[in-house]
Design a protein around this motif. Structure first.
Motif, short mmCIF file in Angstrom:
data_model
loop_
_atom_site.label_atom_id
_atom_site.label_comp_id
_atom_site.label_asym_id
_atom_site.label_seq_id
_atom_site.Cartn_x
_atom_site.Cartn_y
_atom_site.Cartn_z
N PRO A 1 12.21 -1.90 14.73
CA PRO A 1 11.20 -1.34 13.84
C PRO A 1 11.62 0.05 13.31
N PHE A 2 11.17 0.34 12.11
CA PHE A 2 11.43 1.66 11.53
C PHE A 2 10.24 2.55 11.90
N SER A 3 10.29 3.07 13.10
CA SER A 3 9.10 3.75 13.63
C SER A 3 8.77 5.02 12.85
N GLU A 4 9.74 5.57 12.12
CA GLU A 4 9.47 6.78 11.35
C GLU A 4 8.43 6.54 10.25
N LEU A 5 8.32 5.27 9.81
CA LEU A 5 7.38 4.98 8.73
C LEU A 5 5.94 5.12 9.20
N ALA A 6 5.72 5.07 10.50
CA ALA A 6 4.35 5.15 11.03
C ALA A 6 3.72 6.50 10.66
N HIS B 1 -1.35 5.54 1.73
CA HIS B 1 -1.22 5.10 0.34
C HIS B 1 0.25 5.06 -0.10
N VAL B 2 1.04 5.99 0.47
CA VAL B 2 2.47 5.98 0.15
C VAL B 2 3.11 4.72 0.71
N PHE B 3 2.72 4.39 1.95
CA PHE B 3 3.30 3.20 2.58
C PHE B 3 2.94 1.97 1.79
N ASN B 4 1.63 1.85 1.46
CA ASN B 4 1.17 0.67 0.75
C ASN B 4 1.87 0.54 -0.60
N GLY B 5 2.07 1.69 -1.24
CA GLY B 5 2.67 1.66 -2.58
C GLY B 5 4.15 1.32 -2.56
N ARG C 1 26.58 -10.00 -3.81
CA ARG C 1 25.34 -9.26 -3.95
C ARG C 1 24.21 -10.15 -3.47
N ALA C 2 23.51 -9.65 -2.46
CA ALA C 2 22.36 -10.40 -1.97
C ALA C 2 21.15 -9.49 -2.03
N VAL C 3 20.00 -10.04 -2.53
CA VAL C 3 18.78 -9.24 -2.59
C VAL C 3 17.79 -9.81 -1.58
N LEU C 4 17.33 -8.95 -0.67
CA LEU C 4 16.40 -9.37 0.36
C LEU C 4 15.07 -8.67 0.16
N ARG C 5 13.98 -9.43 0.37
CA ARG C 5 12.69 -8.76 0.36
C ARG C 5 12.17 -8.73 1.78
N ILE C 6 11.76 -7.52 2.24
CA ILE C 6 11.23 -7.45 3.59
C ILE C 6 9.77 -6.99 3.51
N ASN C 7 8.94 -7.62 4.34
CA ASN C 7 7.54 -7.20 4.44
C ASN C 7 7.38 -6.43 5.74
N MET C 8 6.64 -5.32 5.65
CA MET C 8 6.53 -4.46 6.83
C MET C 8 5.07 -4.15 7.12
N LEU C 9 4.82 -3.85 8.39
CA LEU C 9 3.51 -3.32 8.81
C LEU C 9 3.59 -1.80 8.76
N PRO C 10 2.42 -1.15 8.71
CA PRO C 10 2.44 0.33 8.68
C PRO C 10 3.12 0.93 9.90
N THR C 11 3.27 0.20 10.98
CA THR C 11 3.97 0.75 12.15
C THR C 11 5.47 0.73 11.96
N GLY C 12 5.96 0.11 10.89
CA GLY C 12 7.39 0.04 10.65
C GLY C 12 8.00 -1.25 11.16
#
Lengths: 238, 281
Positions: free
Chosen positions: B251-256, B261-265, B211-222
């Protein structure tokens, strides 16, 4: 946090009813069809029972009357009175009435010779006999069909159910028993329903067939005996 | 008879038979309903069979005891009969010679018989008392066991109830907090999971239970700006493979398209658990 490849399942005990009402649409259709078949076949079972037991009783009663030494003309007239009251003639009495009527009619015409009179009476009785036989045998083929087909319908439901269970399994990353078991149980219930519908139908069909055989056998014997009586009458009467 | 039947039921008995058929099916359904209700309430009752077993086993010695007593009594009777026979013969032989002594002896015999009977009665009483004691002990033991089982059952139910309550509360809280965003977040997370899963090649050193837990930081563009291993699986290759999977999947372009506020949260920092669950070794 979100699991990437974990599967979460909630365990709850399954009752028979949840199994049926929670089944997929196709399976529910199959269950409904089986239920309808079972209902109709039970309807026929009870109805045929009433008809056949009434016919058996009528045979015993009429034979007793016939061999009690009563005058045949009188017996015919009694039947006519009953018919006027609105009682339908059936079974052995119907055969007797048809045969006797034809016999009297042909004899009164006077033109035909004896053999032709006998032949006419016998033909009329044969026709009445086959009508009566048809009446007794009505609906019995349906029972046979239900008996042989409803296990297959149940099996079809089971196959559909198991297919659904495996399709559901394909979307799971991990194949656990909890995922497959409800689907298979649901599928097997359908087979059980099919068998429950089939068994009474088969038993009733066999039983009623033999009953019909015995009743029609006694009709046939009676027709022969009656025509021998008529034969005697026509040869002594001249 | 036939006329009465026809008048009562009419139409060759079809309505009557339909009614009977319906009734029959209704009864069958009711039985199933009753039965399933019964089985649902009696789930996991493992206590009952053991109780029955205990009763059966402990019944046997009592039965044997009773049978033994019966046999003893019969043997006693037979013996007494034989004795009496002998005595009678003796009496006949001696009656002419010694009337008086005979009477004397008879009195003695009577006495002895009375004593015998007394002894037998006492013996029986004793046995009965022992049997009663045995039964009493057995009953107490059974009661005790039942009480213990009931207690365990009650505790188990309570625990289950508490757990269910807790789960329900958690679910409710989550639902209230995120009802509006719920679907958006859910679909976004599912997308990310899908992409990463597709891009992830598990190393040969991966084992079930890792079990590995990774934290990823993303920009609003994904786009992913940083990936850090929060909790290592203990296997370096495994952690690295997870990191590589994230990099390969971005990149996860769908997140763009997601509201800010949803993204930030939910997506600015995202924790992911990597488990090689579907490995078979």
């Amino acid at each position: 946090m979100h699991n990437i490849a974990g599967v979460h399942e909630v365990n709850e005990p399954l009752g028979l009813l949840q199994l049926i009402f929670g089944a997929s649409f196709e399976v529910q259709i199959v269950i409904f069809v089986l239920l309808a078949l079972s209902l109709i076949s039970w309807c026929i079972i009870v109805q045929r029972y009433l008809v056949l037991s009434a016919a058996e009783k009528a045979v015993a009663r009429f034979e007793e009357r016939f061999w009690s030494g009563i005058d045949l003309g009188l017996l015919y007239k009694e039947g006519s009175e009953l018919q006027e009251e609105g009682v339908a003639m059936a079974g052995m009495e119907n055969i007797f009435r048809v045969g006797f009527k034809e016999f009297m009619r042909l004899r009164q015409q006077g033109k035909a010779d004896r053999e032709a009179v006998m032949e006419g009476a016998q033909r009329a009785m044969r026709v009445a006999f086959s009508r009566e036989e048809e009446k007794l045998e009505r609906h019995l083929p349906f029972l046979a069909t239900v008996g042989s087909v409803s296990p297959y319908i149940g099996l079809l439901g089971t196959v559909i159910g198991i297919m659904n269970a495996f399709l559901g399994l394909a979307t799971q990353a991990q194949a656990t028993l909890q995922v497959v078991a409800p689907g298979i149980a649901e599928a097997l219930v359908v087979t059980a329903i099919g068998l429950i519908a089939a068994i009474p139908a088969v038993v009733a069909f066999n039983r009623y067939s033999s009953k019909v055989d015995s009743v029609t056998g006694s009709y046939m014997t009676f027709a022969d005996e009656f025509s021998s009586i008529l034969h005697r009458q026509i040869h002594s009467g001249s | 008879m036939q006329r009465v039947l026809q008048r009562l039921f009419g139409h060759n008995g079809y309505p009557l038979s339909a009614l009977i058929a319906l009734l029959l099916h209704g009864m069958a359904l009711a039985t199933i309903l009753y039965w399933s209700g019964e089985s649902a309430s009696a789930e996991l009752e493992l206590v009952q069979p053991t109780l029955v077993k205990a009763l059966l086993i402990d019944e046997n010695p009592q039965l044997q005891e009773r049978q033994r007593l019966e046999r003893q009594r019969e043997a006693e009777q037979l013996r007494q009969q034989q004795l009496a026979d002998q005595r009678r013969r003796e009496q006949e032989r001696q009656r002419e010679q010694e009337q008086q002594r005979e009477q004397e002896r008879q009195r003695q015999e009577d006495e002895r018989r009375r004593l015998d009977a007394e002894q037998l009665r006492q013996q029986q009483l004793e046995q009965q008392r022992q049997q009663e004691l045995l039964e009493e002990a057995e009953r107490q033991r059974l009661d005790e066991q039942q009480r213990r089982d009931a207690e365990i059952e009650r505790q188990r139910r309570l625990r289950e109830q508490q757990q269910a309550e807790l789960r329900r509360q958690q679910e409710e809280a989550a639902a209230v907090a995120a009802r509006t965003e719920f679907e958006l977040v859910q679909s976004g997370v599912a997308l990310i999971q899908q992409f990463i899963e597709d891009a992830w090649s598990r190393p040969p050193s991966a084992r079930n239970g890792m079990r590995a837990v990774l934290r990823i930081n993303m920009l609003p563009t994904g786009e992913v700006t940083a990936v850090t291993v929060v909790e290592s699986s203990g296997d370096g290759a495994f952690d690295r493979s997870a990191e590589i999977a994230v990099h390969r999947a971005q990149p996860f372009s769908e997140l763009a398209e997601m509201p800010t506020h949803v993204f930030n949260g939910n997506f600015r920092t995202l924790s992911l658990i990597f488990q090689p669950e579907d490995l078979l070794n």
